[in-house]
Design a protein around this motif. Structure first.
Motif, PDB file in Angstrom:
ATOM      1  N   HIS A 101       0.862  -1.185   0.000  1.00  0.00           N
ATOM      2  CA  HIS A 101       0.000   0.000   0.000  1.00  0.00           C
ATOM      3  C   HIS A 101       0.896   1.231   0.000  1.00  0.00           C
ATOM      4  O   HIS A 101       1.850   1.293   0.763  1.00  0.00           O
ATOM      5  CB  HIS A 101      -0.892   0.003   1.247  1.00  0.00           C
ATOM      6  CG  HIS A 101      -1.963  -1.034   1.185  1.00  0.00           C
ATOM      7  ND1 HIS A 101      -3.194  -0.781   0.665  1.00  0.00           N
ATOM      8  CD2 HIS A 101      -1.953  -2.347   1.531  1.00  0.00           C
ATOM      9  CE1 HIS A 101      -3.922  -1.890   0.708  1.00  0.00           C
ATOM     10  NE2 HIS A 101      -3.186  -2.861   1.229  1.00  0.00           N
ATOM     11  N   TRP A 102       0.551   2.183  -0.841  1.00  0.00           N
ATOM     12  CA  TRP A 102       1.278   3.454  -0.826  1.00  0.00           C
ATOM     13  C   TRP A 102       0.455   4.463  -0.035  1.00  0.00           C
ATOM     14  O   TRP A 102       0.183   5.573  -0.475  1.00  0.00           O
ATOM     15  CB  TRP A 102       1.543   3.931  -2.260  1.00  0.00           C
ATOM     16  CG  TRP A 102       2.640   3.174  -2.965  1.00  0.00           C
ATOM     17  CD1 TRP A 102       3.447   2.205  -2.452  1.00  0.00           C
ATOM     18  CD2 TRP A 102       3.068   3.358  -4.335  1.00  0.00           C
ATOM     19  NE1 TRP A 102       4.345   1.760  -3.403  1.00  0.00           N
ATOM     20  CE2 TRP A 102       4.126   2.451  -4.566  1.00  0.00           C
ATOM     21  CE3 TRP A 102       2.650   4.193  -5.372  1.00  0.00           C
ATOM     22  CZ2 TRP A 102       4.785   2.354  -5.804  1.00  0.00           C
ATOM     23  CZ3 TRP A 102       3.304   4.102  -6.598  1.00  0.00           C
ATOM     24  CH2 TRP A 102       4.360   3.195  -6.812  1.00  0.00           C
ATOM     25  N   ASP A 103       0.021   4.048   1.152  1.00  0.00           N
ATOM     26  CA  ASP A 103      -0.878   4.858   1.976  1.00  0.00           C
ATOM     27  C   ASP A 103      -0.078   5.723   2.952  1.00  0.00           C
ATOM     28  O   ASP A 103       0.834   5.239   3.628  1.00  0.00           O
ATOM     29  CB  ASP A 103      -1.812   3.939   2.789  1.00  0.00           C
ATOM     30  CG  ASP A 103      -2.775   3.157   1.904  1.00  0.00           C
ATOM     31  OD1 ASP A 103      -2.481   2.992   0.698  1.00  0.00           O
ATOM     32  OD2 ASP A 103      -3.811   2.692   2.410  1.00  0.00           O
TER      33      ASP A 103
ATOM     34  N   VAL B  36       5.995   3.576   0.422  1.00  0.00           N
ATOM     35  CA  VAL B  36       7.463   3.453   0.386  1.00  0.00           C
ATOM     36  C   VAL B  36       8.140   4.809   0.551  1.00  0.00           C
ATOM     37  O   VAL B  36       9.292   4.871   0.972  1.00  0.00           O
ATOM     38  CB  VAL B  36       7.952   2.783  -0.918  1.00  0.00           C
ATOM     39  CG1 VAL B  36       7.648   1.302  -0.910  1.00  0.00           C
ATOM     40  CG2 VAL B  36       7.361   3.463  -2.149  1.00  0.00           C
ATOM     41  N   ASN B  37       7.447   5.876   0.179  1.00  0.00           N
ATOM     42  CA  ASN B  37       7.930   7.211   0.555  1.00  0.00           C
ATOM     43  C   ASN B  37       7.469   7.366   2.001  1.00  0.00           C
ATOM     44  O   ASN B  37       6.412   7.914   2.281  1.00  0.00           O
ATOM     45  CB  ASN B  37       7.317   8.295  -0.332  1.00  0.00           C
ATOM     46  CG  ASN B  37       7.841   8.194  -1.765  1.00  0.00           C
ATOM     47  OD1 ASN B  37       8.986   7.800  -1.992  1.00  0.00           O
ATOM     48  ND2 ASN B  37       7.006   8.543  -2.725  1.00  0.00           N
ATOM     49  N   ALA B  38       8.252   6.823   2.904  1.00  0.00           N
ATOM     50  CA  ALA B  38       7.738   6.524   4.241  1.00  0.00           C
ATOM     51  C   ALA B  38       7.997   7.637   5.243  1.00  0.00           C
ATOM     52  O   ALA B  38       9.042   8.285   5.220  1.00  0.00           O
ATOM     53  CB  ALA B  38       8.376   5.233   4.751  1.00  0.00           C
TER      54      ALA B  38
ATOM     55  N   VAL C 175      11.923  -1.190   1.844  1.00  0.00           N
ATOM     56  CA  VAL C 175      12.736   0.021   1.858  1.00  0.00           C
ATOM     57  C   VAL C 175      12.939   0.621   0.470  1.00  0.00           C
ATOM     58  O   VAL C 175      13.404  -0.056  -0.456  1.00  0.00           O
ATOM     59  CB  VAL C 175      14.136  -0.250   2.467  1.00  0.00           C
ATOM     60  CG1 VAL C 175      14.823   1.078   2.796  1.00  0.00           C
ATOM     61  CG2 VAL C 175      14.057  -1.131   3.702  1.00  0.00           C
ATOM     62  N   LYS C 176      12.598   1.897   0.355  1.00  0.00           N
ATOM     63  CA  LYS C 176      12.954   2.695  -0.817  1.00  0.00           C
ATOM     64  C   LYS C 176      14.058   3.627  -0.360  1.00  0.00           C
ATOM     65  O   LYS C 176      13.811   4.530   0.442  1.00  0.00           O
ATOM     66  CB  LYS C 176      11.737   3.482  -1.296  1.00  0.00           C
ATOM     67  CG  LYS C 176      12.016   4.501  -2.397  1.00  0.00           C
ATOM     68  CD  LYS C 176      10.719   5.165  -2.881  1.00  0.00           C
ATOM     69  CE  LYS C 176      10.969   6.190  -3.980  1.00  0.00           C
ATOM     70  NZ  LYS C 176       9.707   6.784  -4.481  1.00  0.00           N
ATOM     71  N   ALA C 177      15.266   3.380  -0.812  1.00  0.00           N
ATOM     72  CA  ALA C 177      16.391   4.175  -0.321  1.00  0.00           C
ATOM     73  C   ALA C 177      17.148   4.800  -1.483  1.00  0.00           C
ATOM     74  O   ALA C 177      17.307   4.185  -2.535  1.00  0.00           O
ATOM     75  CB  ALA C 177      17.335   3.286   0.491  1.00  0.00           C
TER      76      ALA C 177
ATOM     77  N   VAL D 128      12.202  -5.787  -7.424  1.00  0.00           N
ATOM     78  CA  VAL D 128      12.486  -5.199  -8.734  1.00  0.00           C
ATOM     79  C   VAL D 128      11.189  -4.934  -9.490  1.00  0.00           C
ATOM     80  O   VAL D 128      10.390  -5.846  -9.702  1.00  0.00           O
ATOM     81  CB  VAL D 128      13.361  -6.184  -9.556  1.00  0.00           C
ATOM     82  CG1 VAL D 128      13.756  -5.575 -10.889  1.00  0.00           C
ATOM     83  CG2 VAL D 128      14.597  -6.612  -8.775  1.00  0.00           C
ATOM     84  N   LYS D 129      10.978  -3.700  -9.926  1.00  0.00           N
ATOM     85  CA  LYS D 129       9.796  -3.424 -10.747  1.00  0.00           C
ATOM     86  C   LYS D 129       9.867  -4.238 -12.032  1.00  0.00           C
ATOM     87  O   LYS D 129      10.957  -4.491 -12.546  1.00  0.00           O
ATOM     88  CB  LYS D 129       9.718  -1.934 -11.088  1.00  0.00           C
ATOM     89  CG  LYS D 129       9.272  -1.061  -9.926  1.00  0.00           C
ATOM     90  CD  LYS D 129       8.995   0.373 -10.376  1.00  0.00           C
ATOM     91  CE  LYS D 129       8.622   1.227  -9.163  1.00  0.00           C
ATOM     92  NZ  LYS D 129       8.274   2.625  -9.523  1.00  0.00           N
ATOM     93  N   ASN D 130       8.720  -4.563 -12.582  1.00  0.00           N
ATOM     94  CA  ASN D 130       8.722  -5.482 -13.733  1.00  0.00           C
ATOM     95  C   ASN D 130       9.503  -4.957 -14.936  1.00  0.00           C
ATOM     96  O   ASN D 130      10.076  -5.720 -15.683  1.00  0.00           O
ATOM     97  CB  ASN D 130       7.294  -5.869 -14.133  1.00  0.00           C
ATOM     98  CG  ASN D 130       6.445  -4.710 -14.576  1.00  0.00           C
ATOM     99  OD1 ASN D 130       5.762  -4.087 -13.762  1.00  0.00           O
ATOM    100  ND2 ASN D 130       6.466  -4.371 -15.856  1.00  0.00           N
TER     101      ASN D 130
HETATM  102  O1  GCW Z   1       6.252   5.575 -10.420  1.00  0.00           O
HETATM  103  C1  GCW Z   1       6.808   6.333  -9.455  1.00  0.00           C
HETATM  104  C2  GCW Z   1       5.644   7.056  -8.894  1.00  0.00           C
HETATM  105  C3  GCW Z   1       5.894   7.540  -7.502  1.00  0.00           C
HETATM  106  C4  GCW Z   1       6.338   6.330  -6.672  1.00  0.00           C
HETATM  107  C5  GCW Z   1       7.602   5.753  -7.293  1.00  0.00           C
HETATM  108  C6  GCW Z   1       8.078   4.505  -6.568  1.00  0.00           C
HETATM  109  C7  GCW Z   1       5.915   5.835  -4.393  1.00  0.00           C
HETATM  110  O2  GCW Z   1       5.321   8.110  -9.750  1.00  0.00           O
HETATM  111  O3  GCW Z   1       4.721   8.097  -7.016  1.00  0.00           O
HETATM  112  O4  GCW Z   1       6.532   6.657  -5.334  1.00  0.00           O
HETATM  113  O5  GCW Z   1       7.352   5.389  -8.592  1.00  0.00           O
HETATM  114  O6  GCW Z   1       7.746   3.433  -7.012  1.00  0.00           O
HETATM  115  O7  GCW Z   1       8.785   4.631  -5.593  1.00  0.00           O
END
Ligand code: GCW
Length: 683
Positions: free
Chosen positions: A141-143, A192-194, A269-271, A341-343
């Motif tokens: 969740h990006w809540d 993740v933007n925590a 973690v998004k670092a 890893v994003k797809n």
């Molecule tokens: O796609 C981008 C989005 C951001 C997002 C980022 C990420 C949560 O525009 O809003 O931030 O990816 O995946 O970290």
């Protein structure tokens, strides 16, 4: 009195005449619309488990309420470890025997039986065995703590932080049940933007309250953490992962969390990405950062998901950067770290090649991150069924160590380093009554769960099940709607960015087209021109050895295919090549004409979806029918907007007419350029 009688008689006659019984619906029941009508016929018995086991009791209760088949025996057998979260179902005479090694396995089996019932499926004569493809099947969740959701299009956050832990919304349990019914067993509650705040004692009590609700459904809670939390919250002077005070801070934070939530899952973690803090702020590597957290969680069995979505404005082709950043760190991560890893190598575009990192780093556990929320696919306005996108990625051959090494094989439980395996998706859920904004977006939540459970399922089968459970099993509805769903992703690619084009989106909100977008002084890698490179010669991003060389991050066998303009799949052509306007495509058209045909095709498809949908009115309830009808109108208008904007803009470079047999533009480019939607957010 008599007229009242007559009214009721007429009403009854009318109801009997309605071809299909249509009940009022608002989508809140999702695919779990089991009717309470018709008495459950069988009895449900449990063997091998305790009546104090809440999960087992739940399995029993779901069957007692909704199962109308023969008697069921649920057997818990702890020795059956090989089943993991899975189960076996067999028919013995007039009983159904279910065996699982864990109680949650019996709960999943209960939902399997109910799914069979609702879709008129059968237990095969030889019985069936299900073992999930991944150990951790998780929603992200990006809540945010203020109730907003980054890239959320279905209302505010489900989590009512201000009411927790004292008041528990009934939706928490409904949410857990929906997830478990499709096999999802974990959730990251926050963006993740925590914010560091969430790690404060008062918030951890709220997190505990949610974990307590989810537990009997077999769902574990994870949190996104802010890497600077020790400094922000803890009075430590830095957040350097090699600093002992910082390590100590995380160790005691982990202890505190597990004291409250003994089955806590771990951290996401998004670092050092898009302005987030990270180990590089202290001259350390991603591995240093991940390992510090992994060490803090290890005594309790927790896992760190470390995101690979890292890129810097000043560097090379954005598509190359995650690979450049992480490949040198292969083998340096602790056992309980999984690289998430994003797809694709850029960012959840309508179509991307698979991320080359997935085929690299053989000594590092890796997992996929998909996006259910339609940030780049028309938000909750467009009907886009995502299973075909997921399958395309899962089935991609990376050629790592020879042919047949698909992304799914490299990331799922087929012997993958003997470590925990996982798959994640960014949730599309909010407080909207129907949970996902668009009724059909529920199918993407459903499809993710089903594929996380079994990545061999086909998009068709998943759509079929979902339609039957969510709407109706009437063939006249199921078949055309299934076809529509299966075509919907390709239609969106066509009207938004066909042939490998990407990131033509309007700045910030990513809803509409803005191929002309430019913000003087802004980050080039957030500008559409950076990606499309339109000029008088042609269109597309040269990522071959003559260009950015991104193609060399793939295995040499693939690199050869992608890198050669004549063998590169046309649906990725402009991703890898800068192609001249007059280049001959397989169809015999020039690139320019083909581009026009594709955009037009996308628009025509959505117009067709409208026609198909309107014929469905008699088979389903009025309210969902008209909701979807209204959204399809928006989608068609948007598709024309996309086509007119992109074609007229690119035409200013190609200087060629739109093929005369195609529908003409109806909007003025100059007017389209003025559209500014009032939706906030960065990049
Ligand atoms: O796609 C981008 C989005 C951001 C997002 C980022 C990420 C949560 O525009 O809003 O931030 O990816 O995946 O970290």
């Amino acid at each position: 009195m008599r007229s009242i009688m007559r009214f009721y008689c007429l009403l009854l006659a009318f109801l009997a005449a309605v071809p299909f019984v249509v009940r009022a619906e608002d989508g809140s029941q999702l695919w779990l619309r089991f009717s309470k009508q018709g008495k459950p016929t069988g009895t449900v018995r449990i063997t091998g488990g305790e009546s104090t086991d809440a999960t087992l009791m739940l399995a029993k209760q779901e069957l007692q309420l909704y199962w109308k088949g023969m008697d069921v025996i649920l057997k818990l057998d702890h020795r059956r470890k090989e089943l993991k979260d899975g189960y076996q179902i067999r028919q013995h005479g007039n009983q159904v025997h279910v065996v699982a090694g864990r109680s949650v396995g019996l709960l999943y089996a209960a939902y399997h039986l109910l799914r069979l019932q609702e879709t008129e499926g059968q237990i095969p004569n030889a019985g069936l065995t299900e073992i999930p493809s991944y150990d951790i099947r998780i929603l992200n969740h990006w809540d945010n703590l203020d109730g907003t959701i980054e890239r959320g299009y279905a209302g505010h956050s489900l989590w009512k932080w201000e009411e927790l832990p004292y008041k528990l919304s009934s939706r928490y349990e409904q949410y857990a049940r929906a997830n478990t019914s499709v096999g999802i067993n974990a959730t990251v509650l926050n963006n993740v933007n925590a914010s560091s705040e969430l790690l404060k004692a008062e918030y951890l009590l709220k997190v505990k309250a949610l974990a307590d609700v989810f537990r009997k459904y077999g769902i574990k809670v994870y949190l996104s953490i802010n890497f600077s939390a020790p400094k922000n919250l803890g009075g430590v002077s830095s957040s350097d992962p090699l600093n002992q005070d910082v390590q100590q801070w995380w160790n005691s934070k982990a202890k505190e969390i597990y004291g409250l939530i003994p089955d806590f899952g771990g951290f996401l973690v998004k670092a050092n990405s898009e302005g987030q803090p990270g180990p590089q702020d202290y001259g350390r590597t991603h591995a240093d950062g991940a390992n510090m957290l992994a060490d803090a969680l290890r005594p309790y069995g927790g896992t760190v998901f470390w995101r690979a979505f890292v890129y810097h404005p000043t560097k090379d082709d954005r598509a190359k950067q995650a690979y450049q950043e992480f490949v040198p760190l292969d083998g340096q991560f602790r056992e309980n770290v999984i690289l998430q890893v994003k797809n694709g190598p850029i960012d959840f575009q309508p179509r991307e090649p698979f991320n080359p990192l997935l085929g690299a780093m053989p000594n590092t556990a890796k997992m996929l991150e998909f996006q259910l929320t339609q940030e780049y696919l028309g938000f909750s306005n467009h009907l886009v069924y995502l299973a075909p996108l997921f399958k395309e990625v899962l089935d991609s051959d990376t050629y790592a160590n020879g042919k047949g090494q698909t992304v799914s094989k490299l990331t799922d439980s087929r012997g993958h380093l003997g470590r925990k395996t996982a798959i994640a998706a960014v949730a599309n859920i909010g407080l909207d009554t129907n949970w996902t904004g668009h009724h059909f977006a529920q199918a993407n939540w459903y499809a993710f769960g089903r594929l996380a459970w079994n990545n061999n399922l086909s998009s068709v089968q998943i759509a079929d099940e979902w339609i039957r459970m969510t709407f109706t099993g009437v063939q006249e509805f199921v078949e055309p709607i299934k076809k529509l769903m299966l075509e919907s992703r390709e239609a969106a690619v066509d009207y938004m960015m066909p042939l490998g084009l990407h990131h033509l989106f309007a700045f910030e909100h990513h809803y509409g087209p803005e191929p002309w977008g430019d913000i003087p002084g802004g980050r080039p890698d957030w500008m559409p021109w950076y990606y499309h490179n339109a000029d008088s010669v042609g269109l597309g991003f040269d990522r071959t050895v003559n260009g950015s060389r991104a193609v060399t991050q793939y295995n040499p066998s693939l690199d050869k295919i992608y890198g050669n303009i004549s063998t590169c799949p046309e649906n990725l052509l402009l991703w890898f090549h800068h192609v001249s306007w007059n280049y001959r495509m397989n169809s015999g058209n020039t690139l320019w004409s083909e581009l026009c045909f594709r955009y037009d095709h996308g628009v025509q498809k959505v117009r067709e979806f409208q026609k198909v949908w309107d014929r469905m009115e008699r088979y389903i309830d009025r309210s969902r029918f008209s909701d979807v009808q209204a959204k399809l109108r928006i989608q068609t208008r948007d598709a024309v907007w996309w086509k007119d904007a992109c074609l007229q803009y690119f035409q200013s470079f190609s200087r060629q007419p739109i093929p005369y047999e195609l529908e003409r533009p109806i909007y003025e480019l100059e007017d389209l350029k003025k559209i500014k939607l009032p939706m906030g957010h960065h990049n």
